[in-house]
Design a protein around this motif. Structure first.
Motif, short mmCIF file in Angstrom:
data_model
loop_
_atom_site.label_atom_id
_atom_site.label_comp_id
_atom_site.label_asym_id
_atom_site.label_seq_id
_atom_site.Cartn_x
_atom_site.Cartn_y
_atom_site.Cartn_z
N ALA A 97 28.02 -38.38 -15.84
CA ALA A 97 28.20 -38.21 -14.24
C ALA A 97 27.69 -39.34 -13.49
O ALA A 97 28.55 -39.60 -12.72
N ASP A 98 26.45 -39.63 -13.73
CA ASP A 98 25.90 -40.90 -12.71
C ASP A 98 26.95 -42.20 -13.05
O ASP A 98 27.18 -43.06 -12.03
N ASP A 99 27.25 -42.56 -14.08
CA ASP A 99 27.90 -43.90 -14.67
C ASP A 99 29.13 -43.85 -13.86
O ASP A 99 29.60 -44.79 -13.27
N LEU A 100 30.02 -42.61 -13.90
CA LEU A 100 31.28 -42.49 -13.52
C LEU A 100 31.33 -41.96 -11.99
O LEU A 100 32.48 -42.05 -11.54
N GLY A 101 30.18 -41.40 -11.54
CA GLY A 101 30.43 -40.66 -10.22
C GLY A 101 31.37 -39.54 -10.19
O GLY A 101 32.23 -39.51 -9.29
N ALA A 102 31.32 -38.92 -11.23
CA ALA A 102 32.13 -37.74 -11.32
C ALA A 102 31.60 -36.59 -11.99
O ALA A 102 30.50 -36.82 -12.77
N THR A 103 32.16 -35.35 -11.93
CA THR A 103 31.38 -34.15 -12.48
C THR A 103 31.90 -34.08 -13.81
O THR A 103 33.11 -34.43 -14.44
N THR A 104 30.79 -33.86 -14.92
CA THR A 104 31.16 -33.86 -16.23
C THR A 104 30.85 -32.48 -16.92
O THR A 104 30.13 -31.60 -16.40
N ALA A 105 31.62 -32.16 -17.88
CA ALA A 105 31.43 -30.82 -18.38
C ALA A 105 31.42 -30.86 -20.00
O ALA A 105 32.46 -31.52 -20.35
#
Length: 228
Positions: A97-105
């Protein structure tokens, strides 16, 4: 029918109704009164009180004034479901999530539905999507569910998105759960087990999904390796 068979049947019916109470309360986060619960379950108020007794004792349900809500006992039970999977996936979800700047699930198959088991939210993104653990959607909807189906043998009538995901190794969807959101999903494939879990990343705005998918693939591979 013997007395023992009647007792077993009555016990099964009571268990089924108790589980239905939990399902109905899950659909009403603000809680329901006994009268509303009785209407939803299709039984009388006295029957609802009998069902609520054991659920209250086990803290699966709590009472707040005149309403009943799901209790903390459910969280304790949920924490024991696939504990190793969640333990391994948690740091990958946060890092990704931090590396991509996206929400992960982390998403798990439950019959014909997909259930979000754990979520990672980016700490430095200005805008990101918020998911909650326990969210459900159709298994053939969104990249997370499509990825799980793509890891299974093809089935007649399946979506083109599933076939494309099977061909390239990762799933892509746009606007299926939230307008304007794009997601990529990758199945977590552990040797000797039927695929039933996926790792996904979801974001808002226009971004090239290919490099994001490659990062998710690497994270999924690390999770699978740790579970082997």
């Amino acid at each position: 029918m013997s007395s023992a068979e009647r007792t077993r049947r009555a016990g099964s019916l009571t268990l089924d109704r108790g589980l239905r109470v939990l399902r109905v309360l899950a659909e009403h986060p603000d809680g329901l009164s006994v009268t509303r619960l009785a209407a939803e379950i299709g039984t009388h108020r006295a029957g609802i009180y009998r069902l609520l007794g054991p659920l209250l004792d086990q803290r699966l349900v709590i009472r707040a004034e005149d309403r009943y809500l799901l209790g903390l006992g459910l969280i304790e039970l949920a924490s024991s479901v696939r504990p190793r999977l969640q333990e391994v996936a948690a740091p990958e979800l946060r890092r990704l999530a931090d590396d991509l700047g996206a929400t992960t699930a982390l998403t798990v198959r439950d019959g014909d539905e997909a259930v979000v088991a754990a979520v990672g939210e980016p700490r430095r993104a200005d805008v990101h999507i918020t998911y909650r653990a326990g969210m459900r959607h159709a298994l053939d909807q969104a990249a997370s569910g499509i990825a799980i189906l793509a890891a299974l043998p093809s089935r007649r009538g399946e979506r083109d998105a599933i076939r494309r995901a099977r061909s390239r190794g990762w799933a892509l969807s746009t606007g299926e759960l939230l307008p304007g959101a794009t997601g990529v999903g990758v199945p977590i494939v552990v040797a000797g087990r039927e695929p039933e879990t996926s790792l996904s990343a979801v974001w808002l705005g226009k971004r090239d999904p290919e490099p994001i998918a490659q990062e998710v693939l690497r994270s999924a591979a690390r999770i699978a390796a740790a579970l082997t």
